[in-house]
Design a protein around this motif. Structure first.
Motif, short mmCIF file in Angstrom:
data_model
loop_
_atom_site.label_atom_id
_atom_site.label_comp_id
_atom_site.label_asym_id
_atom_site.label_seq_id
_atom_site.Cartn_x
_atom_site.Cartn_y
_atom_site.Cartn_z
N ASN A 1 0.80 -1.25 0.10
CA ASN A 1 0.10 -0.01 -0.25
C ASN A 1 0.89 1.31 -0.08
O ASN A 1 0.53 2.27 -0.53
N ALA A 2 1.84 1.30 0.64
CA ALA A 2 3.10 2.37 0.31
C ALA A 2 2.93 3.01 -0.83
O ALA A 2 2.98 2.32 -1.68
N GLY A 3 2.90 4.44 -0.97
CA GLY A 3 3.01 5.00 -2.19
C GLY A 3 3.25 6.47 -2.12
O GLY A 3 3.12 6.78 -0.97
N MET A 4 3.44 7.21 -3.05
CA MET A 4 3.69 8.61 -3.11
C MET A 4 2.97 9.16 -4.49
O MET A 4 3.21 8.50 -5.32
N GLY A 5 2.48 10.38 -4.12
CA GLY A 5 1.87 10.92 -5.36
C GLY A 5 2.81 12.32 -6.02
O GLY A 5 3.61 12.48 -5.21
N LEU A 6 2.27 12.65 -7.23
CA LEU A 6 3.12 13.83 -7.71
C LEU A 6 2.07 14.59 -8.95
O LEU A 6 1.66 13.70 -9.91
N ILE A 7 1.87 15.48 -8.74
CA ILE A 7 0.79 16.16 -9.85
C ILE A 7 1.83 17.40 -10.41
O ILE A 7 2.58 18.13 -9.82
N GLY A 8 1.25 17.94 -11.32
CA GLY A 8 1.78 18.98 -12.27
C GLY A 8 2.40 18.88 -13.47
O GLY A 8 2.51 17.56 -13.92
N GLY A 23 -3.94 3.31 -12.87
CA GLY A 23 -3.12 2.28 -13.61
C GLY A 23 -3.82 1.87 -14.91
O GLY A 23 -3.24 1.00 -15.24
N ILE A 24 -5.02 2.21 -14.89
CA ILE A 24 -5.88 1.72 -16.28
C ILE A 24 -5.81 2.98 -17.30
O ILE A 24 -5.80 2.89 -18.40
N GLN A 25 -6.25 4.05 -16.69
CA GLN A 25 -6.32 5.27 -17.39
C GLN A 25 -5.59 6.34 -16.98
O GLN A 25 -6.00 6.86 -15.90
N GLY A 26 -4.75 6.98 -17.84
CA GLY A 26 -4.06 8.12 -17.23
C GLY A 26 -4.85 9.68 -17.11
O GLY A 26 -6.05 9.40 -17.80
N ILE A 27 -4.61 10.42 -16.32
CA ILE A 27 -5.34 11.46 -16.06
C ILE A 27 -4.38 12.79 -16.22
O ILE A 27 -3.41 12.71 -15.76
N PHE A 65 -2.12 15.80 -15.98
CA PHE A 65 -1.11 16.18 -14.77
C PHE A 65 -0.94 15.15 -13.80
O PHE A 65 -0.44 15.42 -12.80
N ASN A 66 -1.30 14.08 -14.10
CA ASN A 66 -0.73 12.81 -13.28
C ASN A 66 0.05 12.11 -13.97
O ASN A 66 0.22 10.73 -13.81
N ASP A 67 0.74 12.67 -14.81
CA ASP A 67 1.78 11.74 -15.79
C ASP A 67 2.54 10.66 -15.09
O ASP A 67 2.60 9.44 -15.59
N VAL A 68 3.41 11.26 -14.34
CA VAL A 68 4.42 10.18 -13.77
C VAL A 68 3.67 9.25 -12.76
O VAL A 68 4.15 8.15 -12.67
N TYR A 69 2.73 9.90 -12.01
CA TYR A 69 2.00 8.84 -10.89
C TYR A 69 1.45 7.82 -11.66
O TYR A 69 1.28 6.76 -11.38
N ALA A 70 0.43 8.32 -12.97
CA ALA A 70 -0.09 7.15 -13.67
C ALA A 70 1.03 6.19 -14.15
O ALA A 70 0.77 5.02 -14.40
#
Length: 318
Positions: free
Chosen positions: A91-98, A146-150, A152-157
């Motif tokens: 479950n551990a994870g990190m986000g990044l937007i922009g 993990g199925i569909q990119g969004i 400004f979530n390029d790297v997270y996706a």
């Protein structure tokens, strides 16, 4: 009794989904689980200790584990009796937007290192034991991204796509060893994780991006972010409830989306082999239909309110 208890190792338990899941499983009325709730930084264990209450030290133990550190994983697993892990929840994870122009490669690598290689490190340590015993359930908290990119979530996706591709490949091998593999795919979840991602986005230095991109991020993405979370957002407890049902299922599914309101979005991807449909629809939602966008969010709020308890896997929930 010890034989009946299933040992569950969960990563990223200092807040959010990890915390909610650890507590939910530790407080299981039938006492089916012994939970090893782990986190990178033990200084952050207070909220978990508080939430666990009298289960602490009984059905729940807190351990240090950093998914970016192989030695830390080995030490943690070695401290578990017989190294036996029946259920692993990654479950551990990190986000990044922009905009990517404003993100350093180092930041991006950290996201990949945590979200993707973190899972890989865990499995390198835990999978061989599971294979030998020919039993075990690997549960990965992935994302609909993990199925569909969004936008400004390029790297997270990208990190979640990596997780999904990895698991799709591994699932075939797991089957041969009688192991279960399940990807849990939440949509927006209202947690500390998301709040931090949003705050980092708010104070991001956008000087490296062109004016149009910067405005798109600030005036369209960040502005709608809160609205989307209020309409579509699930609670961490809700995701935890879904996850426990998957863990207890006789034949757990390979993929499970926790948010039925989001499913039409991901279905678009499978509806069009050319791949243009979801991109086109997301584009229109974001750039052309401000009023429609708000109206659909309000409509979704209404649906959500009416279908609070629609989810079921096997036994009906009380």
């Amino acid at each position: 009794i010890a034989d009946q208890l299933r040992n569950v190792l969960i990563t990223g338990c200092s807040s959010g989904i990890g915390l909610a899941l650890a507590v939910k499983m530790a407080k299981d009325e039938q006492k089916r689980f012994k939970v090893f709730a782990t986190m990178r930084n033990l200084a952050k264990k207070e909220p978990l200790e508080e939430a666990a209450g009298h289960r602490l030290g009984k059905t729940l133990e807190i351990k240090q584990l950093d998914v970016c550190d192989e030695q830390s994983i080995k030490t943690c697993v070695n401290s578990i009796p017989d190294r036996r892990i029946d259920v692993l929840v990654s479950n551990a994870g990190m986000g990044l937007i922009g905009p990517i122009e404003c993100q350093s490669i180092e930041e991006m690598k950290t996201v990949m290192d945590t979200n993707f290689f973190g899972l890989v490190r865990l499995l390198k340590e835990i999978l061989p034991d599971m294979k030998r015993r020919k039993s075990g359930h690997i549960v990965i908290i992935s994302s609909v991204m993990g199925i569909q990119g969004i936008l400004f979530n390029d790297v997270y996706a990208a990190s979640k796509f990596a997780v999904e591709g990895f698991c799709e490949s591994l699932a075939i091998q797991a089957l041969k060893f009688k192991l279960q593999l399940s990807l849990i795919e939440p949509g927006p979840v209202v947690t500390e994780f998301e709040r931090k991602v949003f705050e980092d986005g708010m104070k991001m230095d956008l000087s490296a991006a062109d004016k149009e991109t910067a405005e798109m991020f600030t005036n369209i993405y960040l502005k709608n972010y809160k609205q989307i979370f209020q309409s579509l957002g699930q609670s961490a407890e809700d995701v935890a409830e879904h996850t426990v049902k998957i863990i207890l299922a006789e034949n757990p599914p390979f993929r499970h989306q926790t948010n039925t309101l989001y499913t039409p979005m991901t279905t678009l991807k499978y509806a069009d082999p050319n791949g243009d449909l979801p991109i086109d629809i997301f584009y229109k939602m974001v750039f052309q239909h401000d009023k429609i966008f708000s109206a659909s969010l309000n409509f979704i709020k209404l649906l959500r309110w009416r279908s609070r308890k629609s989810f079921d896997l096997g036994k009906p929930s009380q």
